[in-house]
Design an enzyme around this catalytic site. Structure first.
Site, PDB file in Angstrom:
ATOM      1  N   SER A  21       5.178 -57.276  39.126  1.00  0.00           N
ATOM      2  CA  SER A  21       4.861 -57.819  37.727  1.00  0.00           C
ATOM      3  C   SER A  21       3.219 -57.865  37.638  1.00  0.00           C
ATOM      4  CB  SER A  21       5.292 -59.256  37.385  1.00  0.00           C
ATOM      5  OG  SER A  21       4.684 -60.092  37.885  1.00  0.00           O
ATOM      6  N   ASN A  22       2.756 -58.121  38.960  1.00  0.00           N
ATOM      7  CA  ASN A  22       1.044 -58.163  39.108  1.00  0.00           C
ATOM      8  C   ASN A  22       0.700 -56.719  38.917  1.00  0.00           C
ATOM      9  OD1 ASN A  22      -0.266 -60.756  39.307  1.00  0.00           O
ATOM     10  ND2 ASN A  22       1.612 -61.128  40.896  1.00  0.00           N
ATOM     11  N   LYS A  54       3.348 -52.213  64.485  1.00  0.00           N
ATOM     12  CA  LYS A  54       2.516 -52.792  63.264  1.00  0.00           C
ATOM     13  C   LYS A  54       1.441 -51.669  62.977  1.00  0.00           C
ATOM     14  CE  LYS A  54       0.384 -56.508  60.653  1.00  0.00           C
ATOM     15  NZ  LYS A  54       1.299 -57.280  60.288  1.00  0.00           N
ATOM     16  N   MET A  67       4.700 -58.434  51.381  1.00  0.00           N
ATOM     17  CA  MET A  67       5.393 -59.519  52.252  1.00  0.00           C
ATOM     18  C   MET A  67       4.828 -59.341  53.539  1.00  0.00           C
ATOM     19  SD  MET A  67       6.355 -61.380  49.742  1.00  0.00           S
ATOM     20  CE  MET A  67       7.413 -62.665  50.441  1.00  0.00           C
ATOM     21  N   ARG A  68       3.933 -58.975  54.144  1.00  0.00           N
ATOM     22  CA  ARG A  68       3.415 -58.735  55.315  1.00  0.00           C
ATOM     23  C   ARG A  68       1.947 -58.971  55.370  1.00  0.00           C
ATOM     24  NH1 ARG A  68       6.690 -55.041  58.220  1.00  0.00           N
ATOM     25  NH2 ARG A  68       8.532 -54.785  56.735  1.00  0.00           N
ATOM     26  N   LEU A  69       1.570 -59.511  56.605  1.00  0.00           N
ATOM     27  CA  LEU A  69       0.305 -60.002  56.971  1.00  0.00           C
ATOM     28  C   LEU A  69      -0.420 -58.525  57.472  1.00  0.00           C
ATOM     29  CD1 LEU A  69      -1.147 -62.736  57.498  1.00  0.00           C
ATOM     30  CD2 LEU A  69      -0.366 -62.728  59.811  1.00  0.00           C
ATOM     31  N   ASN A  77      -6.080 -59.691  47.311  1.00  0.00           N
ATOM     32  CA  ASN A  77      -4.633 -60.300  47.148  1.00  0.00           C
ATOM     33  C   ASN A  77      -4.853 -61.426  46.239  1.00  0.00           C
ATOM     34  OD1 ASN A  77      -1.987 -60.919  48.295  1.00  0.00           O
ATOM     35  ND2 ASN A  77      -2.620 -62.645  49.451  1.00  0.00           N
ATOM     36  N   HIS A 106      -2.391 -65.097  45.284  1.00  0.00           N
ATOM     37  CA  HIS A 106      -1.673 -65.973  46.126  1.00  0.00           C
ATOM     38  C   HIS A 106      -1.237 -66.951  45.004  1.00  0.00           C
ATOM     39  CE1 HIS A 106       0.189 -68.372  49.227  1.00  0.00           C
ATOM     40  NE2 HIS A 106      -0.527 -69.582  48.715  1.00  0.00           N
TER      41      HIS A 106
END
Ligand code: GRF
Length: 203
Positions: free
Chosen positions: A15-16, A67, A92-94, A109, A111
């Site tokens: 949605s963002n 990674k 959903m990952r760092l 990002n 939050h």
């Protein structure tokens, strides 16, 4: 003004992403979404992008040895599409060193809490459980920490006694859809200046 190419990384419903695509489409942001990447094949974000005629690619983390390798691929795809700003939208990952180095001070990002309170997962539920009277959302530059980078914009929402974690999340989401495109606009118009922990807005 020249349009900036955005790359959006999203793992879920998107949605963002949609709010950013809409703001680009309406001309509110001098940018275009050039590429959407997801680490989740079932992410609705990919579908939203494709419906809007935007390139969308699932990159399967399982296909890579780790990674660094996975992010090397992400960087390659972003660079192939001339991406100048990377927007994490429910990713959903760092973010690791490889991606950070390739897009230094060019990853942002959103939050769903007033950072530095309630970083990490399920921020709305964390806030609701804690009993705060206000929460909100934060757009920030991404660094190597978990939701720790310099803050660009925040919006505050009240928490009511009648709320559940879900109703609070909905109220926060409405604000996310306002401040994320606004932060992207400020970046694209060259109005953000990072000095240490602080982001100055030149308007
Ligand atoms: C949003 O609440 C965002 O703040 C968080 O993850 C959620 C993503 O939602 N980082 P959506 O995929 O943009 O709808």
């Amino acid at each position: 003004m020249n349009k900036i190419n955005l790359g959006v990384l999203a793992s879920g419903r998107g949605s963002n992403l949609q709010s950013i695509m809409d703001a680009c489409e309406s001309g509110r942001i001098p940018a275009r979404v050039a590429m959407v990447i997801s680490d989740n094949s079932g992410a609705f974000a990919l579908e939203r992008a494709r419906r809007a005629g935007i390139k969308a690619e699932f990159i399967d983390p399982e296909d890579y040895s780790g990674k660094a390798d996975f992010e090397r691929k992400i960087v390659e795809v972003l660079q192939q599409n001339d991406v100048e700003l990377v927007c994490l939208a429910g990713y959903m990952r760092l973010v690791g060193k490889g991606l950070l180095a390739a897009f230094n001070e060019r990853i942002i990002n959103i939050h769903p809490a007033l950072l530095p309170s309630f970083p990490g997962l399920h921020a709305q539920e964390q806030a609701w459980n804690y009993g705060v009277k206000f929460s909100g959302c934060t757009v920030h530059f991404v660094d190597e920490g978990m939701d720790t980078g310099p803050i660009i914009l925040q919006a505050v929402v009240p928490v009511y006694a009648s709320d559940t974690a879900e109703t609070l999340a909905e109220r926060i989401l409405e604000q996310e859809h306002k401040i994320y495109p606004e932060a992207v606009r400020l970046f694209c118009e060259g109005k953000l200046e990072i000095k240490g922990r602080k982001v100055y807005i030149k308007e």
